[in-house]
Write an enzyme that holds these catalytic residues in place. Structure first.
Site, PDB file in Angstrom:
ATOM      1  N   ASN A 105       0.995  -1.120  -0.062  1.00 46.05           N
ATOM      2  CA  ASN A 105       0.042  -0.012  -0.108  1.00 46.05           C
ATOM      3  C   ASN A 105       0.845   1.504  -0.026  1.00 46.05           C
ATOM      4  O   ASN A 105       0.435   2.384   0.390  1.00 46.05           O
ATOM      5  CB  ASN A 105      -1.001  -0.027   1.138  1.00 46.05           C
ATOM      6  CG  ASN A 105      -0.362   0.131   2.488  1.00 46.05           C
ATOM      7  OD1 ASN A 105       0.996  -0.059   2.542  1.00 46.05           O
ATOM      8  ND2 ASN A 105      -1.033   0.089   3.546  1.00 46.05           N
TER       9      ASN A 105
ATOM     10  N   HIS B 210      41.198  27.310  36.851  1.00 46.83           N
ATOM     11  CA  HIS B 210      41.617  28.888  36.971  1.00 46.83           C
ATOM     12  C   HIS B 210      40.581  29.698  36.804  1.00 46.83           C
ATOM     13  O   HIS B 210      39.612  29.458  35.884  1.00 46.83           O
ATOM     14  CB  HIS B 210      42.709  28.973  35.839  1.00 46.83           C
ATOM     15  CG  HIS B 210      43.263  30.553  35.688  1.00 46.83           C
ATOM     16  ND1 HIS B 210      43.991  30.945  36.822  1.00 46.83           N
ATOM     17  CD2 HIS B 210      43.122  31.524  34.661  1.00 46.83           C
ATOM     18  CE1 HIS B 210      44.163  32.250  36.323  1.00 46.83           C
ATOM     19  NE2 HIS B 210      43.617  32.609  34.945  1.00 46.83           N
ATOM     20  N   ASN B 211      40.356  30.751  37.494  1.00 44.62           N
ATOM     21  CA  ASN B 211      39.372  31.533  37.503  1.00 44.62           C
ATOM     22  C   ASN B 211      37.822  30.827  37.484  1.00 44.62           C
ATOM     23  O   ASN B 211      37.122  30.830  36.473  1.00 44.62           O
ATOM     24  CB  ASN B 211      39.141  32.341  36.254  1.00 44.62           C
ATOM     25  CG  ASN B 211      40.470  33.613  36.234  1.00 44.62           C
ATOM     26  OD1 ASN B 211      40.948  33.833  37.217  1.00 44.62           O
ATOM     27  ND2 ASN B 211      40.564  34.109  35.018  1.00 44.62           N
TER      28      ASN B 211
ATOM     29  N   GLU C  85      39.645  28.052  42.226  1.00 41.97           N
ATOM     30  CA  GLU C  85      40.356  29.418  42.544  1.00 41.97           C
ATOM     31  C   GLU C  85      39.042  30.419  42.981  1.00 41.97           C
ATOM     32  O   GLU C  85      38.183  30.351  42.221  1.00 41.97           O
ATOM     33  CB  GLU C  85      41.058  29.925  41.310  1.00 41.97           C
ATOM     34  CG  GLU C  85      41.942  31.268  41.571  1.00 41.97           C
ATOM     35  CD  GLU C  85      42.664  31.775  40.436  1.00 41.97           C
ATOM     36  OE1 GLU C  85      43.652  32.149  40.542  1.00 41.97           O
ATOM     37  OE2 GLU C  85      42.021  31.576  39.138  1.00 41.97           O
TER      38      GLU C  85
ATOM     39  N   ASP D  71      39.209  34.678  43.555  1.00 44.76           N
ATOM     40  CA  ASP D  71      39.752  35.737  43.373  1.00 44.76           C
ATOM     41  C   ASP D  71      38.865  36.876  44.438  1.00 44.76           C
ATOM     42  O   ASP D  71      37.669  37.191  44.233  1.00 44.76           O
ATOM     43  CB  ASP D  71      39.662  36.472  41.966  1.00 44.76           C
ATOM     44  CG  ASP D  71      40.565  35.549  40.805  1.00 44.76           C
ATOM     45  OD1 ASP D  71      41.358  34.831  41.496  1.00 44.76           O
ATOM     46  OD2 ASP D  71      40.748  36.233  39.964  1.00 44.76           O
TER      47      ASP D  71
ATOM     48  N   HIS E  43      36.706  39.060  38.747  1.00 41.78           N
ATOM     49  CA  HIS E  43      37.793  39.173  38.061  1.00 41.78           C
ATOM     50  C   HIS E  43      38.020  40.657  38.224  1.00 41.78           C
ATOM     51  O   HIS E  43      37.605  41.444  37.607  1.00 41.78           O
ATOM     52  CB  HIS E  43      37.916  38.500  36.662  1.00 41.78           C
ATOM     53  CG  HIS E  43      39.259  38.501  36.244  1.00 41.78           C
ATOM     54  ND1 HIS E  43      39.939  39.620  35.533  1.00 41.78           N
ATOM     55  CD2 HIS E  43      40.074  37.387  36.245  1.00 41.78           C
ATOM     56  CE1 HIS E  43      41.128  39.069  35.015  1.00 41.78           C
ATOM     57  NE2 HIS E  43      41.151  37.881  35.618  1.00 41.78           N
TER      58      HIS E  43
ATOM     59  N   GLU F 181      43.366  33.888  45.829  1.00 42.44           N
ATOM     60  CA  GLU F 181      43.969  35.150  45.269  1.00 42.44           C
ATOM     61  C   GLU F 181      43.656  36.284  46.171  1.00 42.44           C
ATOM     62  O   GLU F 181      42.244  36.852  45.987  1.00 42.44           O
ATOM     63  CB  GLU F 181      43.670  35.213  43.817  1.00 42.44           C
ATOM     64  CG  GLU F 181      44.598  36.300  43.298  1.00 42.44           C
ATOM     65  CD  GLU F 181      44.408  36.328  41.831  1.00 42.44           C
ATOM     66  OE1 GLU F 181      44.132  37.506  41.138  1.00 42.44           O
ATOM     67  OE2 GLU F 181      44.812  35.393  40.927  1.00 42.44           O
TER      68      GLU F 181
END
Length: 925
Positions: free
Chosen positions: A215, A331-332, A361, A363, A376, A410
């Site tokens: 079909n 980092h950061n 980290e 800051d 930052h 930091e």
């Protein structure tokens, strides 16, 4: 008897009549297979609920959320269907469901909703959290419980079941009129969704062969047969036939032969266990025989994965000193995007810790209301409270790994807010915060990860014993000093001069002069500190004896650039430093006019600038001891409360390799920029290896990278740095003929810190480095980096045959005719001599089941440090190739034989069911 074994029934005799591989592909089948068809929570999700979507920046919108019948996809759209187009997400991409206000977004912007109405969906990879609030508590409970059940079922699925789910979802999307029947036109649309450009003649032939009703519509078992034909794996059928023979049934003895060639346990007991675990046909299982479907199930399971499954749990010795491990470091950590205007978020800490990161980290800067903030500094990044960060770390620190977390501070705060930081850490972290050395620990060695289980350590500056007084601590240095330590040296950055800077929170003005002289002006007193040599006089007091300085030989101020640029000290005179020391009554080292000895006679070139008529104030103490000096400058900024929390990770300036090796200090940590680390590796590689075998060091990315780009961490791991920012290429793989190589170096750094928010090959390497040992964030360094010089590693010849790929993702979903042209690249990352890459040819218009059968050959000198990265890209002759998927793992964790590789996206999320099928062979040279 066949080959000495008893005859067994052929495959046709074992198959159940017309049972097929899976039942009819009708709506609800997916949930039925999950056993959730009648589940109340899932039923409510299928009906849909109006939920408030709380935005990260405030505000909320009500959306209709509904689970689709595939049991995997959740779609949501505007309450009245006026949204531009429905959005969706996959339950398989959810990492966790948090009930209540357990996210930064809901804590900030969800106060309008009762807490029991709120919940958060945290996704894998970089996708932002979805913060939601239901109209009632019951709705919220249904969604939280229902999603949790679905996630558990999906996680328990085999690869074959995941593939079945995927196909079912594609079929639903291709069935435009939702009649559960597929026309040829809809089938062609489905093929494009599957990332395959099938020839119309072949597609029509396949369609007609499956259309038993005639079909011109496929439905029920016809659709099932069509999908089964599409999902055929000819390469697996050939492999199965090679071991099973003509009868196409694998006996336990024949399976033993296959296991032996794979390099695995090939005992008869193991072969029988595999048959009973993976064979689908009960009749075959009773006769301890395996058919093709069971063989495919086995190869697609974890047992057929390229990663050694023993390495998915902690298998290494965790009782060695911390310096003997590579440590996953960020980092950061607070940033979700770049370091100039990106958003800071506590969720970034949660993601990093759940990704196995063990060193984060913070800051820390002065905040309003006496509360320190994390961001930052001197950029447009947003600020978050230090207290909120510590709470997030407390909640997530040990979800992924029980081993210690290091908080790298930091610190740019004044003494008062430093004390506040200390109070917050002690109150929030409680007994998990390490505040005292471990009882009975040898002070000459760092403790082990096992000893520090579920402990949080603080890395920061520490006051020397002489300075541990509650009062009278005066800051002598620029609070940005540590940030400046994380920038390049002046000559590296080619900065000739710096403009004088005033510093907040000082009793007086601070001016950084030329020639490494730090001049502090306060209350008509002047304190002179040679910045590079650490001379410090403290504490300052106007009550101290003041000695007027008068010199008959005063010269002009032409050499004082800060006086030329500033009106802070004009008129001005300069006085030779020896005269200052003479007036202070400082005795000099024997044979040298300088108290630091003849090796520092370059100080004769230094000059001290002072305004006319000012005086030099001497304090009650004056220390010029060389060994103490490097600490004195940094320590003077630290409050006693914060200093007391630093136990095993005291941040200090790098004293030089000669000094560090003569007088090792295991509890001290020095940080290096990536450029300075490369310079040390080049100039003193072997010495750096010895240094990193005794104590921790940290490498961070250049601060000049505005987009938060990472560096290649492998070169740092080669040097033994534990806390590195990005992973790099692994050692001990020799380049193949014609492959690109770099000169050899052999140092290794323990801590390499990376920007976790920035995807790329560097983060792929980092994830690969910490993939083994249960992803716990600690990986034992090779013996040659723990106790150098070590024995020479065995060299390997590595041959990787790239056979096929399966179900690669479609890159351009908006353009239906877009099909990938895939190729596979294999990269070796290790010591420079081992770094190499080779690739296959590309296959036109086939992302569904491309086949290459190409062998790539490498030689590896240091297998213990080598990482192998498999990358699939979409070939483009006119522009850069597009990334499709990748997988990275250490060479020692890679299994030989026929293996499947489960591909990951650019941000590390699973691309299931996308896989590569390869054959790996290693041979010692």
């Amino acid at each position: 008897m066949i080959c000495g074994r008893k005859a067994r029934p052929a495959a046709e005799q074992l198959r159940a009549p017309s049972d097929g591989a899976g039942g009819s592909l009708r709506p609800g089948r997916a949930l039925k297979k999950m056993g959730l068809t009648e589940d109340e929570d899932v039923q409510r999700m299928l009906q849909g609920s109006l939920l408030w979507k709380v935005k990260a920046r405030g505000g909320c919108r009500e959306r209709l959320f509904r689970l689709q019948e595939d049991g995997v996809t959740v779609c949501f759209e505007g309450r009245f269907g006026r949204a531009r187009s429905p959005q969706s997400f996959s339950v398989s991409h959810i990492e966790g469901v948090r009930q209540g206000r357990q996210s930064e977004g809901l804590r900030k912007h969800g106060a309008a909703f009762p807490e029991r109405h709120c919940f958060t969906l945290a996704f894998k990879g970089r996708r932002k959290n979805l913060d939601l609030a239901a109209r009632g508590e019951e709705d919220a409970r249904h969604w939280v419980q229902g999603l949790t059940k679905l996630m558990g079922r999906l996680q328990a699925m085999s690869q074959m079941e995941k593939l079945d789910h995927w196909i079912h979802g594609v079929l639903q999307r291709a069935d435009r009129n939702k009649d559960n029947k597929m026309s040829f036109r809809e089938v062609k649309s489905m093929l494009r969704m599957l990332n395959i450009d099938m020839d119309d003649i072949y597609a029509s032939k396949l369609f007609k062969e499956c259309d038993h009703s005639g079909n011109e519509r496929l439905e029920g078992r016809e659709l099932e047969e069509f999908c089964r034909r599409l999902l055929r794996r000819p390469e697996l059928e050939e492999l199965f036939g090679r071991y099973s023979g003509e009868d196409r049934v694998l006996s336990a003895e024949e399976l033993q032969d296959f296991l032996r060639d794979q390099g695995e346990d090939c005992s008869l007991r193991q072969a029988r266990t595999i048959i009973h675990t993976y064979e689908l046909n009960e009749k075959a299982k009773r006769q301890e025989l395996m058919m093709l479907d069971g063989f495919m199930m086995y190869l697609l399971s974890a047992a057929g994965d390229i990663l050694n499954q023993e390495h998915t749990k902690v298998h290494q010795d965790m009782s060695q000193p911390l310096s003997h491990y590579f440590i996953s470091s960020s980092h950061n950590t607070y940033l979700t995007r770049n370091q100039i205007g990106g958003t800071s978020s506590t969720e970034a800490y949660v993601r990093a810790l759940r990704a196995g990161c063990r060193c984060v980290e913070l800051d820390c800067w002065e905040g309003s209301g006496g509360e320190p903030v994390v961001y930052h500094g001197h950029t447009l990044t947003s600020k978050i409270l230090f207290r909120d960060v510590i709470e997030s770390i407390r909640d997530s620190a040990f979800e992924k790994s029980p081993y210690p977390v290091i908080l790298s501070l930091e610190n740019h705060c004044g003494l008062e807010q430093q004390a506040t930081m200390a109070r917050h850490m002690k109150a929030i972290l409680g007994d998990r915060l390490l505040t005292q050395p471990l009882q009975g620990q040898d002070p000459h060695h760092l403790p082990s990860p096992e000893q520090l289980k579920e402990k949080i350590l603080v890395k920061g500056k520490k006051l020397p014993e002489l300075w541990q007084e509650p009062q009278g601590v005066t800051s002598l240095l620029d609070p940005e000093e540590e940030e400046e330590e994380e920038e390049e040296d002046k000559e590296d950055e080619k900065v000739q001069e710096r403009s004088p800077r005033r510093v907040r929170d000082f009793p007086g003005d601070v001016v950084l002069g030329d020639h490494s002289i730090l001049v502090v002006l306060m209350d008509q007193n002047i304190l002179v500190v040679p910045g590079d040599h650490g001379m410090a006089m403290s504490p300052l007091s106007t009550a101290s004896s003041a000695i007027p300085l008068c010199s008959p030989a005063l010269s002009s101020c032409s050499r004082c650039s800060h006086c030329r640029r500033s009106n802070l000290c004009s008129p001005c005179s300069i006085i030779p430093l020896p005269q200052v020391l003479h007036h202070l009554g400082v005795s000099t080292a024997s044979g040298s006019p300088w108290p630091w000895g003849s090796q520092h006679s370059a100080l004769a070139q230094e000059w001290v600038c002072r305004p006319l008529g000012w005086q030099v104030a001497t304090g009650t103490r004056l220390s010029l001891t060389p060994g103490w000096l490097p600490q004195a400058k940094d320590a003077s900024q630290v409050s006693p409360e914060l200093s007391a929390l630093v136990v095993y990770c005291q941040a200090v300036p790098f004293p030089g390799l000669a000094q560090a090796l003569r007088h090792p200090q295991p509890c001290q940590v020095s940080s290096f920029s990536e450029r300075k680390a490369r310079k040390l590796i080049k100039e003193a590689g072997p010495a750096l290896v010895r240094y990193n075998a005794r104590q921790l060091s940290r490498v961070y990315p250049l601060g000049l990278k505005m987009n938060s780009a990472n560096y290649n961490p492998q070169e740092m791991w080669n040097a033994g740095c534990q806390l590195g920012e990005t992973p790099g290429p692994p050692p001990d793989l020799a380049p193949a003929p014609g492959a690109t190589t770099r000169p050899d170096t052999r140092p290794a750094v323990p801590t390499v810190a990376l920007n976790f928010q920035t995807p790329g090959y560097e983060m792929d390497l980092n994830a690969g480095r910490f993939l083994p040992n249960g992803c716990c964030g600690y990986v034992l360094k090779p013996p040659c980096l723990r106790s150098p010089p070590g024995e020479g590693a065995r060299r390997l010849a590595l041959h990787i045959r790239v056979i096929t790929a399966q179900q690669l993702p479609k890159l351009n979903r908006d353009k239906g005719s877009s099909i990938v042209d895939p190729f596979v690249r294999v990269e070796i990352h290790g010591i420079p001599a081992d770094c190499a890459k080779q690739q296959t040819h590309h296959k036109l218009n086939n992302g569904f089941n491309p086949r290459w059968e190409e062998t790539l050959r490498f030689q590896v000198r240091v297998p213990e440090l080598a990482l192998v990265r498999f990358v699939v890209e979409d070939y483009d002759s006119t522009s850069c190739n597009d990334f499709v998927g990748q997988f990275t793992l250490p060479l020692p964790s890679m299994r030989q034989g026929y293996r499947h590789i489960h591909l990951l996206s650019k941000d590390g999320a699973s691309l299931s069911p996308a896989t590569l099928f390869v054959h790996v062979r290693c041979k010692s040279l």
